[in-house]
Design a protein around this motif. Sequence first.
Motif, PDB file in Angstrom:
ATOM      1  N   LEU A   1      64.974-114.387 -56.641  1.00  0.00           N
ATOM      2  CA  LEU A   1      64.914-112.919 -55.843  1.00  0.00           C
ATOM      3  C   LEU A   1      66.391-112.339 -55.734  1.00  0.00           C
ATOM      4  N   PRO A   2      67.590-112.995 -55.542  1.00  0.00           N
ATOM      5  CA  PRO A   2      68.635-112.615 -55.619  1.00  0.00           C
ATOM      6  C   PRO A   2      69.350-111.717 -56.653  1.00  0.00           C
ATOM      7  N   LEU A   3      68.698-112.378 -57.856  1.00  0.00           N
ATOM      8  CA  LEU A   3      68.941-111.708 -59.293  1.00  0.00           C
ATOM      9  C   LEU A   3      68.333-110.493 -59.230  1.00  0.00           C
ATOM     10  N   LEU A   4      67.048-110.423 -58.942  1.00  0.00           N
ATOM     11  CA  LEU A   4      66.415-109.180 -59.093  1.00  0.00           C
ATOM     12  C   LEU A   4      66.937-108.272 -58.063  1.00  0.00           C
ATOM     13  N   LEU A   5      67.378-108.588 -57.234  1.00  0.00           N
ATOM     14  CA  LEU A   5      67.793-107.520 -56.319  1.00  0.00           C
ATOM     15  C   LEU A   5      69.447-106.782 -56.938  1.00  0.00           C
ATOM     16  N   VAL A   6      70.100-107.756 -57.554  1.00  0.00           N
ATOM     17  CA  VAL A   6      71.101-107.155 -58.132  1.00  0.00           C
ATOM     18  C   VAL A   6      70.774-106.215 -59.151  1.00  0.00           C
ATOM     19  N   VAL A   7      69.858-106.655 -60.138  1.00  0.00           N
ATOM     20  CA  VAL A   7      69.574-106.091 -61.221  1.00  0.00           C
ATOM     21  C   VAL A   7      68.577-104.412 -60.940  1.00  0.00           C
ATOM     22  N   ALA A   8      68.031-104.627 -59.875  1.00  0.00           N
ATOM     23  CA  ALA A   8      67.210-103.385 -59.453  1.00  0.00           C
ATOM     24  C   ALA A   8      68.350-102.246 -58.685  1.00  0.00           C
ATOM     25  N   PHE A   9      69.346-102.993 -57.960  1.00  0.00           N
ATOM     26  CA  PHE A   9      70.344-102.043 -57.670  1.00  0.00           C
ATOM     27  C   PHE A   9      71.167-101.331 -58.796  1.00  0.00           C
ATOM     28  N   ALA A  10      71.559-102.068 -59.717  1.00  0.00           N
ATOM     29  CA  ALA A  10      72.286-101.774 -60.949  1.00  0.00           C
ATOM     30  C   ALA A  10      71.542-100.562 -61.879  1.00  0.00           C
ATOM     31  N   VAL A  11      70.466-100.922 -61.959  1.00  0.00           N
ATOM     32  CA  VAL A  11      69.400-100.027 -62.605  1.00  0.00           C
ATOM     33  C   VAL A  11      69.353 -98.727 -61.820  1.00  0.00           C
ATOM     34  N   GLY A  12      69.186 -98.981 -60.669  1.00  0.00           N
ATOM     35  CA  GLY A  12      68.948 -97.950 -59.645  1.00  0.00           C
ATOM     36  C   GLY A  12      70.229 -96.917 -59.661  1.00  0.00           C
ATOM     37  N   VAL A  13      71.360 -97.246 -59.482  1.00  0.00           N
ATOM     38  CA  VAL A  13      72.792 -96.673 -59.727  1.00  0.00           C
ATOM     39  C   VAL A  13      72.809 -95.833 -61.006  1.00  0.00           C
ATOM     40  N   LEU A  14      72.567 -96.414 -62.123  1.00  0.00           N
ATOM     41  CA  LEU A  14      72.701 -95.806 -63.337  1.00  0.00           C
ATOM     42  C   LEU A  14      71.753 -94.747 -63.574  1.00  0.00           C
ATOM     43  N   SER A  15      70.358 -95.109 -63.094  1.00  0.00           N
ATOM     44  CA  SER A  15      69.382 -94.106 -63.249  1.00  0.00           C
ATOM     45  C   SER A  15      69.561 -92.778 -62.426  1.00  0.00           C
ATOM     46  N   VAL A  16      70.217 -92.721 -61.272  1.00  0.00           N
ATOM     47  CA  VAL A  16      70.793 -91.644 -60.399  1.00  0.00           C
ATOM     48  C   VAL A  16      71.558 -90.734 -61.479  1.00  0.00           C
ATOM     49  N   PHE A  17      72.494 -91.270 -62.090  1.00  0.00           N
ATOM     50  CA  PHE A  17      73.406 -90.618 -62.758  1.00  0.00           C
ATOM     51  C   PHE A  17      72.680 -90.112 -63.942  1.00  0.00           C
ATOM     52  N   PHE A  18      71.811 -90.490 -64.539  1.00  0.00           N
ATOM     53  CA  PHE A  18      71.087 -90.251 -65.728  1.00  0.00           C
ATOM     54  C   PHE A  18      69.934 -89.113 -65.481  1.00  0.00           C
ATOM     55  N   ASP A  19      69.450 -89.282 -64.373  1.00  0.00           N
ATOM     56  CA  ASP A  19      68.245 -88.261 -64.164  1.00  0.00           C
ATOM     57  C   ASP A  19      69.036 -86.935 -63.611  1.00  0.00           C
ATOM     58  N   VAL A  20      70.035 -87.016 -62.720  1.00  0.00           N
ATOM     59  CA  VAL A  20      70.854 -85.670 -62.593  1.00  0.00           C
ATOM     60  C   VAL A  20      71.386 -84.988 -64.040  1.00  0.00           C
ATOM     61  N   ALA A  21      71.946 -85.986 -64.898  1.00  0.00           N
ATOM     62  CA  ALA A  21      72.570 -85.367 -65.984  1.00  0.00           C
ATOM     63  C   ALA A  21      71.411 -84.645 -66.969  1.00  0.00           C
ATOM     64  N   TYR A  22      70.417 -85.392 -67.061  1.00  0.00           N
ATOM     65  CA  TYR A  22      69.376 -84.822 -67.941  1.00  0.00           C
ATOM     66  C   TYR A  22      68.753 -83.512 -67.367  1.00  0.00           C
ATOM     67  N   GLN A  23      68.753 -83.258 -65.918  1.00  0.00           N
ATOM     68  CA  GLN A  23      68.465 -81.922 -65.487  1.00  0.00           C
ATOM     69  C   GLN A  23      69.272 -80.984 -65.808  1.00  0.00           C
ATOM     70  N   ALA A  24      70.425 -81.183 -65.463  1.00  0.00           N
ATOM     71  CA  ALA A  24      71.688 -80.278 -66.007  1.00  0.00           C
ATOM     72  C   ALA A  24      71.883 -79.933 -67.418  1.00  0.00           C
ATOM     73  N   SER A  25      71.319 -80.941 -68.197  1.00  0.00           N
ATOM     74  CA  SER A  25      71.579 -80.783 -69.650  1.00  0.00           C
ATOM     75  C   SER A  25      70.888 -79.962 -70.182  1.00  0.00           C
ATOM     76  N   LEU A  26      69.595 -79.886 -69.744  1.00  0.00           N
ATOM     77  CA  LEU A  26      68.427 -78.820 -70.262  1.00  0.00           C
ATOM     78  C   LEU A  26      68.987 -77.588 -69.978  1.00  0.00           C
ATOM     79  N   VAL A  27      69.629 -77.123 -68.884  1.00  0.00           N
ATOM     80  CA  VAL A  27      70.230 -75.604 -68.691  1.00  0.00           C
ATOM     81  C   VAL A  27      71.193 -75.290 -69.477  1.00  0.00           C
ATOM     82  N   ARG A  28      72.097 -76.335 -69.939  1.00  0.00           N
ATOM     83  CA  ARG A  28      73.169 -76.136 -70.800  1.00  0.00           C
ATOM     84  C   ARG A  28      72.849 -76.146 -72.142  1.00  0.00           C
ATOM     85  N   LEU A  29      71.727 -76.493 -72.447  1.00  0.00           N
ATOM     86  CA  LEU A  29      71.151 -76.672 -73.791  1.00  0.00           C
ATOM     87  C   LEU A  29      70.167 -75.734 -74.389  1.00  0.00           C
ATOM     88  N   VAL A  30      69.258 -75.226 -73.330  1.00  0.00           N
ATOM     89  CA  VAL A  30      68.455 -74.042 -73.869  1.00  0.00           C
ATOM     90  C   VAL A  30      68.662 -72.750 -73.253  1.00  0.00           C
TER      91      VAL A  30
END
Length: 452
Positions: A118-147
């Motif tokens: 469980l401790p490893l799952l907690l670390v992985v879930a947090f790391a993936v969550g942090v990176l997903s936040v940046f990806f999701d904001v970036a792809y939404q802004a990317s569409l406006v800059r692209l089309v």
Amino acid sequence: MPSVSSRSPRSPRSSGSSSPWRDSDFRRLWLGQTASQVGEHTSLVVLPLVAVLTLHADAGQLGALRAVGQAPILLFALFAGAWVDRWRTRTVMVLTDAGRALALGGAAVAALLGAAGLPLLLVVAFAVGVLSVFFDVAYQASLVRLVARDQLVRGNSALEGSRSAAQIGGPALGGALVSVLSAAAGVAAGAVFFGVSFLSIRRIRRVEALPERESFPDGRTGRAGCDGCAGPVGRAPSVWRRIHEGLRFVVRDAALRTVGLASAAFQFSFAALMTVYLLFLPRELHLSGTAVGLALAATGPGALLGSLLAARLPGRFGYGTVLVCAAALGDGVLLCLPVLHGPATLTVPVLLAVNFVFGVFGQLVNVTVMAVRQALTPDGMQGRAAATITFAGMGTTPLGSLLGGWLAGEWGLRTALLVTAVGMMASPVLMALSPLARLGKTLPVAPVRCVR
């Protein structure tokens, strides 16, 4: 205006065609985002299933695992918006894809060696969550800059359609891999999809014109916090100042403010409901991991249909009417869940139908509200507006997940499921009482305003 490279950035303000599919860079973004969403939805199901089925986690532990994975939204969403408005979105997406692939790849190796506690799952879930936040904001802004802006609805429909495909394949694939093969195979699948996203988005060739580095008609360079607004020449504002500008921009706009409040109400209750739901399916209805994945995957076909409807219905019935009615129907259908009883042959078809309806109307709301938000926001504020609304909405999910775990333990699964489903109805009520309900058949235009 001098270009930043031999390949000049294209202005996305007008277009000769309403279809973004003719643009090879948009197709690369779409493919990469699709793979990324499949990886994300696979891991969202795999990690809790590993905790429940392999590690025998209780309600409190499952709630903690989901809360840790969602906490980065509360902690980092606003910073992500400030960074995305100064960085090229392609760079952000590529780096976050690589990081998520490495995190899940390491977890898969640990699971293969029998060391995935469980401790490893907690670390992985947090790391993936942090990176997903940046990806999701970036792809939404990317569409406006692209089309072009007249391609936003169709572009959002395509990207949200890919998210629907992820909702079809991700949960079913994750549940099947954990049940039929192993926990390691389920976790590894997420890493593979993030790798595919990395390769696709890396091939985007267009050089973005960064809003905060644009040139102005008199030759100056500076910050473009809004259309036509430049900051002090040669000076970049601090991260905190950019975050404050984003917050103030959203709060001062009644429609955007309502989007944030309605999203907060929905996401808080939905996070609580999903924590209970992931316990309710295997323990109350006695469904296998494969059946759980199949039931959750039914949201995907519905969401795919919702994405297609979103390209047509707002222009016919009005954006406000579509938003309020779709939210009420999509959230209301979940009130059927607490009354389910009986064998899998009876409950699984009902779950498929409920999740399909939820997917149709939930996705119709997602696509429509994203197009409204993008249309109301100047180019230089896109990342921060998306991050502020994400923070307001998704930032409540860790508390919702903890509440769901507590309700399941104290009140029982059926009562907790009913309470959380009722709570979701606050979202359509807020929209019905706001300026969003009065939006017509055309997208609003972003006002020319200064947020300083």
